[in-house]
Design a protein around this motif. Structure first.
Motif, mmCIF file in Angstrom:
data_model
loop_
_atom_site.group_PDB
_atom_site.id
_atom_site.type_symbol
_atom_site.label_atom_id
_atom_site.label_comp_id
_atom_site.label_asym_id
_atom_site.label_seq_id
_atom_site.Cartn_x
_atom_site.Cartn_y
_atom_site.Cartn_z
ATOM 1 N N ALA A 197 -2.466 -2.049 -4.894
ATOM 2 C CA ALA A 197 -2.297 -1.976 -3.437
ATOM 3 C C ALA A 197 -1.974 -3.341 -2.847
ATOM 4 N N ALA A 198 -2.572 -4.394 -3.393
ATOM 5 C CA ALA A 198 -2.290 -5.750 -2.907
ATOM 6 C C ALA A 198 -0.847 -6.140 -3.195
ATOM 7 N N ARG A 199 -0.288 -5.613 -4.263
ATOM 8 C CA ARG A 199 1.108 -5.920 -4.598
ATOM 9 C C ARG A 199 2.087 -5.116 -3.755
ATOM 10 N N HIS A 200 1.648 -3.982 -3.224
ATOM 11 C CA HIS A 200 2.530 -3.104 -2.431
ATOM 12 C C HIS A 200 1.814 -2.703 -1.138
ATOM 13 N N PRO A 201 1.478 -3.657 -0.300
ATOM 14 C CA PRO A 201 0.628 -3.366 0.864
ATOM 15 C C PRO A 201 1.280 -2.476 1.908
ATOM 16 N N GLU A 202 2.594 -2.399 1.927
ATOM 17 C CA GLU A 202 3.271 -1.562 2.919
ATOM 18 C C GLU A 202 3.250 -0.091 2.524
ATOM 19 N N GLU A 203 3.058 0.180 1.230
ATOM 20 C CA GLU A 203 3.156 1.563 0.755
ATOM 21 C C GLU A 203 1.849 2.133 0.215
ATOM 22 N N LEU A 204 0.943 1.264 -0.256
ATOM 23 C CA LEU A 204 -0.248 1.734 -0.951
ATOM 24 C C LEU A 204 -1.519 1.210 -0.302
ATOM 25 N N THR A 205 -2.604 1.967 -0.475
ATOM 26 C CA THR A 205 -3.887 1.559 0.076
ATOM 27 C C THR A 205 -5.024 2.113 -0.776
ATOM 28 N N THR A 206 -6.183 1.483 -0.686
ATOM 29 C CA THR A 206 -7.395 1.997 -1.306
ATOM 30 C C THR A 206 -8.410 2.419 -0.244
ATOM 31 N N ALA A 207 -7.970 2.512 1.001
ATOM 32 C CA ALA A 207 -8.863 2.891 2.101
ATOM 33 C C ALA A 207 -9.220 4.370 2.000
ATOM 34 N N PRO A 208 -10.493 4.709 1.827
ATOM 35 C CA PRO A 208 -10.860 6.120 1.688
ATOM 36 C C PRO A 208 -10.721 6.925 2.982
ATOM 37 N N ARG A 209 -10.810 6.266 4.127
ATOM 38 C CA ARG A 209 -10.717 6.977 5.407
ATOM 39 C C ARG A 209 -9.255 7.138 5.816
ATOM 40 N N LYS A 210 -8.868 8.383 6.127
ATOM 41 C CA LYS A 210 -7.472 8.662 6.454
ATOM 42 C C LYS A 210 -6.990 7.834 7.641
ATOM 43 N N GLN A 211 -7.888 7.598 8.592
ATOM 44 C CA GLN A 211 -7.491 6.865 9.796
ATOM 45 C C GLN A 211 -7.079 5.431 9.466
ATOM 46 N N ALA A 212 -7.549 4.904 8.329
ATOM 47 C CA ALA A 212 -7.255 3.517 7.967
ATOM 48 C C ALA A 212 -6.044 3.383 7.048
ATOM 49 N N ARG A 213 -5.430 4.489 6.688
ATOM 50 C CA ARG A 213 -4.357 4.417 5.685
ATOM 51 C C ARG A 213 -2.995 4.096 6.285
ATOM 52 N N GLY A 214 -2.803 4.415 7.527
ATOM 53 C CA GLY A 214 -1.550 4.061 8.178
ATOM 54 C C GLY A 214 -0.321 4.641 7.500
ATOM 55 N N GLY A 215 -0.407 5.871 7.019
ATOM 56 C CA GLY A 215 0.744 6.510 6.400
ATOM 57 C C GLY A 215 1.037 6.047 4.992
ATOM 58 N N ARG A 216 0.153 5.244 4.418
ATOM 59 C CA ARG A 216 0.348 4.762 3.044
ATOM 60 C C ARG A 216 -0.276 5.726 2.034
ATOM 61 N N LEU A 217 0.186 5.654 0.798
ATOM 62 C CA LEU A 217 -0.368 6.494 -0.268
ATOM 63 C C LEU A 217 -1.731 5.957 -0.683
ATOM 64 N N TYR A 218 -2.692 6.829 -0.745
ATOM 65 C CA TYR A 218 -4.053 6.473 -1.127
ATOM 66 C C TYR A 218 -4.192 6.541 -2.644
ATOM 67 N N LEU A 219 -4.568 5.431 -3.258
ATOM 68 C CA LEU A 219 -4.800 5.371 -4.695
ATOM 69 C C LEU A 219 -6.224 5.879 -4.951
ATOM 70 N N ASP A 220 -6.329 7.145 -5.269
ATOM 71 C CA ASP A 220 -7.615 7.829 -5.322
ATOM 72 C C ASP A 220 -8.210 7.734 -6.732
ATOM 73 N N VAL A 221 -9.374 7.103 -6.839
ATOM 74 C CA VAL A 221 -10.073 7.001 -8.123
ATOM 75 C C VAL A 221 -11.440 7.681 -8.059
ATOM 76 N N GLN A 222 -11.678 8.474 -7.021
ATOM 77 C CA GLN A 222 -13.008 9.036 -6.787
ATOM 78 C C GLN A 222 -13.410 10.106 -7.807
ATOM 79 N N ARG A 223 -12.444 10.657 -8.523
ATOM 80 C CA ARG A 223 -12.776 11.671 -9.531
ATOM 81 C C ARG A 223 -13.483 11.065 -10.741
ATOM 82 N N ASN A 224 -13.447 9.753 -10.857
ATOM 83 C CA ASN A 224 -14.064 9.095 -12.006
ATOM 84 C C ASN A 224 -15.562 8.902 -11.760
#
Length: 300
Positions: A197-224
């Motif tokens: 996400a740090a390498r692609h901040p305009e497109e990716l995020t690790t923010a779990p709250r939808k309101q904080a994602r700003g239309g970016r793809l959420y890299l979801d690791v919560q299933r682990n």
């Protein structure tokens, strides 16, 4: 309707019940599909506790997720009792084709599996990154999967597998040796996601709250995490058209027409023509990759 398989007789009640009304797909059709894919699917199910997604009135009716094995399940279906907060849960295991077809008889359209086996339930042998588009931009999912693979494979030296979810996105899975507990695996996955996400901040995020994602793809690791599940490869999803969670070859990611629902129950012959995960990499320890990741994040 009786089905004889593996030395057992499975009773399929209401075989003509349409589980996918818009497509005319019946319970018998679903059973036929799972019987045909069982050889490919069972290696991804065996010895793994399951959460059952059941649709007694079809995909247009009420559905529920079931963890506890019902009392009426046959004695020959394997079970495992595992701890939960304040008690235990007895999960079903799907170790053979007869069990898989019995689940269909219970209107289980989609079995969701643990990322660990029953004998080492807190030690996963799979790590999963769940990539869903923030809207309808599947090209973003493809680009993210490519970037994630490059980070994992080229920089961290961790082989990975790719599959559609049959729903909205893709799963990238890393085979593990099963020696590390979930807490350490999830922490590693989170660190990988944060670097990407740090390498692609305009497109990716690790923010779990939808309101904080700003239309970016959420890299979801919560299933682990212990007792969390992920859709099983080759499982049918409860959506119109009966899409399938299908293993892919990494070359498939370059296809601009790829979608999460490329494969369906009706394309089973084409789905089984090749096995993209044949010769899948053995499970790895995360220790060397963790050291490489630390060097990358520290600028070393």
């Amino acid at each position: 309707m009786s089905i004889r398989v593996g030395g057992r007789t499975v009773e399929l009640s209401r075989p003509d019940k349409e589980l996918f009304p818009q497509d005319g797909i019946t319970k018998a059709d679903l059973a036929d599909y799972y019987r045909r894919v069982a050889r490919r699917m069972l290696p991804h199910l065996r010895h793994r506790p399951l959460m059952l997604e059941r649709h007694p009135d079809g995909i247009e009716g009420p559905a529920f997720m079931q963890k506890e094995v019902p009392d009426h399940f046959p004695d020959w279906i394997h079970r495992v009792e595992l701890p939960k907060e304040g008690g235990t849960v007895t999960y079903a295991l799907c170790d053979d084709t007869a069990t898989l077809l019995h689940l269909v008889g219970q209107a289980c359209i989609t079995p969701h599996r643990f990322l660990s086996t029953a004998d080492r339930a807190d030690h996963p042998d799979r790590l999963v990154f769940d990539l869903d588009p923030p809207g309808d931009d599947f090209d973003l999912v493809r680009r993210t999967a490519q970037a994630l693979r490059e980070l994992l494979h080229d920089e961290l030296r961790l082989p990975s597998l790719l599959m559609t979810t049959g729903s909205r996105g893709l799963h990238v899975l890393v085979p593990l040796d099963g020696r590390e507990a979930f807490d350490g695996v999830r922490a590693f996955a989170r660190d990988v996601a944060e670097l990407l996400a740090a390498r692609h901040p305009e497109e990716l995020t690790t923010a779990p709250r939808k309101q904080a994602r700003g239309g970016r793809l959420y890299l979801d690791v919560q299933r682990n995490a212990y007792a969390q599940t992920a859709v099983t490869p080759y499982a049918v999803r409860a959506r119109p058209g009966a899409p399938v969670a299908a293993p892919l070859a990494w070359d498939d990611i370059e296809d601009p027409d790829l979608t999460a629902r490329r494969w369906t129950l009706s394309t089973v012959d084409q789905l089984l023509k090749d096995n993209p995960w044949h010769g899948a990499p053995r499970g790895r320890s995360l220790d060397p990759a963790r050291r490489r990741l630390a060097a990358l994040t520290s600028g070393g």
